[in-house]
Scaffold this active site. Structure first.
Site, PDB file in Angstrom:
ATOM      1  CE  LYS A 170      -2.368   3.269   2.264  1.00 53.58           C
ATOM      2  NZ  LYS A 170      -1.694   4.198   1.459  1.00 53.58           N
ATOM      3  CD  GLU A 245      13.155   1.557  10.742  1.00 55.81           C
ATOM      4  OE1 GLU A 245      13.343   3.195  11.214  1.00 55.81           O
ATOM      5  OE2 GLU A 245      14.285   0.645  10.923  1.00 55.81           O
ATOM      6  CB  CYS A 279      13.387   9.679   7.852  1.00 56.22           C
ATOM      7  SG  CYS A 279      13.976   8.671   7.038  1.00 56.22           S
ATOM      8  CD  GLU A 378       9.483  13.508  11.318  1.00 56.47           C
ATOM      9  OE1 GLU A 378       8.170  12.485  11.153  1.00 56.47           O
ATOM     10  OE2 GLU A 378      10.919  13.017  10.419  1.00 56.47           O
TER      11      GLU A 378
END
Ligand code: NAD
Length: 477
Positions: A170, A245, A279, A378
């Protein structure tokens, strides 16, 4: 409409979503089918049906299929890199590089399919032999983010398939194009029907259908912390294996004895390339006193030379932000940083270009404090904060003072400090005199603390997630 791939058939959906170029929002790449729960379930059923033959079949054949996928990705890197840059907003060279890397990953796992090992031991009981083998898990659900639209699907799918699992992928809603191209290549390379399935659609529907389906043995997820928590809970509630992750707030420490040019290069590359949407981006630049002012001045000089613009235009260093929503998030954080008392020394402005796109100049804050939200949360955009520290000890403490633990870098010419940093940084990946972003495809990738959960991805360590260990005892009689 670009259809779903379910059980070897290309299947339309009741609805479709336009894939829009963030460099030019008038440019619609295509419409991609949007699955509902029923289609997701059909993909899982197809993968479950394909699993026995694929997992017991020839590993030579598996290896050849993966190798063929790798070769085609590499051969078509220019064309697919353009698609990637068009749908995600990375520059063309970054897009071509990512597709090439996806090809290399498939080639690596083509080899791994033939190299899976186990152990043969003697039992403590005379005459009994013990073997330890790695077995595939079954159907694995792969849920991917938008920021590496081909490399992440590749590093999940190649490993899953190499070890004999079947796959339902997906992709992220914003970047179905590369995943669709990958599915088409895998199918044409000879993967039997149902071995690799693609279902595109909203995470809350299609992603949740994968995490909740008891036929899905394992889910490998890459994305935000908030979604990761939901995926983790759903999988753990039914004892499915899960790998998460997630985000990062990666520090780059620059010490007084650093090579200044190298440190500036590491900072600018790590913080701002790929529009900061990595990331592993260096969003905290932790700099010791004596080099601080020279470092900041040199970074600003470099930033002045960076061209922000249409990802497919030559000479552009930084493409657009992926969409309007993420651009708003970036701008909100820039405002938050200002209000918190950090100094916006450079950039952070929405800019117009000849094409309507989501363009933002790279933002550099100074006088930041590690307790500020711009240093703790973040942002996932081209925004970095410089934090001034006294010495190595304080730099290390600040670097580790974060809920995240993906990547951390240090720029120094001191072996002593480089060694101490490598040892004591609480992260999954340490970079010495290198940007925090930019990793090799054949070694483990992953983080510590809030950044990751479960075994590592990539390299031969991927077997720890995509296989289950079986211990067998035999007595010859
Ligand atoms: P996201 O969490 O919004 O989405 C990730 C994927 O999860 C998408 O495919 C989405 O459709 C799906 N999803 C959403 N809701 C779901 C649900 N309820 N159940 C199952 N799946 C669901 O993340 P994003 O915005 O696409 O990506 C950006 C994030 O990814 C950043 O936080 C970044 O740090 C992270 N990221 C991490 C790594 C890493 O390896 N650590 C690599 C790349 C990106």
């Amino acid at each position: 409409m670009k259809p779903q791939l379910i059980g070897g058939e290309w299947v339309a959906s009741p609805s479709a979503r336009p894939n829009i170029n963030p460099s030019d929002t008038r440019d619609v790449i295509d419409a991609y089918a949007q699955a509902d729960g029923e289609q997701a379930a059909a993909a899982v059923a197809a993968a479950a049906q394909a699993f026995p033959a694929w997992s017991r079949g020839s590993i030579q054949r598996r290896s050849e299929i993966l190798d063929a996928v790798g070769s085609e990705l590499i051969a078509r890197a220019a064309e697919l890199g353009q698609l990637l840059a068009r749908e995600e907003g990375k520059t063309l060279s970054e897009g071509v590089g990512e597709v090439t890397r996806a090809g290399q990953i498939f080639k690596f796992f083509a080899g791994e399919a033939l190299r899976l090992t186990g152990d043969a031991l003697r039992s403590v009981r005379p005459g009994v032999e013990v073997s330890v083998t790695r077995e595939p898990l079954g159907v694995v659900g792969l849920i991917a983010p938008w920021n590496f639209p081909i490399a992440i699907p590749a590093w999940k799918a190649a490993a899953a398939l190499a070890y004999g699992n079947t796959v339902v992928l997906k992709p992220a809603e914003l970047t179905p194009g590369c995943a669709w191209a990958l599915a088409e290549i895998i199918q044409r390379a000879g993967a039997p029907d149902g071995v690799f399935n693609l279902v595109m659609g909203p995470g809350s529907v299609v992603g949740a259908a994968l995490t909740d389906d008891p036929r899905v043995a394992a889910v490998s997820f890459t994305g935000s912390v908030a979604t990761g928590a939901r995926v983790g809970q759903a999988c753990m509630a039914r004892n499915a294996r899960v790998q998460l992750e997630m985000g990062g707030k990666n520090p780059l420490v620059v010490l007084d004895d650093a090579d200044l040019d190298l440190a500036v290069e590491c900072a600018v590359n790590g913080a701002f390339y790929s529009t900061g949407q990595r990331c592993t981006a260096s969003s905290r630049l932790i700099v010791t006193e004596a080099i601080h002012d020279r470092f900041v001045a040199a970074v600003v000089e470099r930033l002045k030379g960076l061209v922000v613009g249409h990802a497919l235009e030559s000479g552009v260093h930084i493409g657009p932000v992926v969409d309007e929503k993420q651009l708003q998030v970036d701008c909100d954080y820039i405002e938050i940083g200002r209000r918190e008392g950090a100094r916006l020394l450079f950039g952070g402005e929405r800019v117009s270009r000849p094409t309507p796109g989501h363009f933002l100049t790279p933002a550099l804050f100074t006088e930041a404090d590690n307790s500020m939200r711009i240093a703790r949360e973040e942002i996932f955009g081209p925004v970095a904060a410089v934090i001034r520290v006294r010495d190595f000890d304080e730099a290390l403490a600040v670097a580790n003072d974060t809920p995240f633990g993906l990547s951390a870098g240090v720029c120094t010419t001191s072996l002593k400090h480089a060694t101490a940093f490598r040892q004591d940084a609480c992260v999954g990946m340490v970079m010495v005199n290198l940007p925090t972003a930019g990793v090799d495809p054949h070694v483990p990738f992953g983080g510590a603390k809030g950044s990751s959960y479960g075994p590592r991805e990539q390299g031969r360590y991927a077997a720890e997630f995509y296989t289950r260990v079986k211990t067998a005892y035999a007595f010859a009689g």
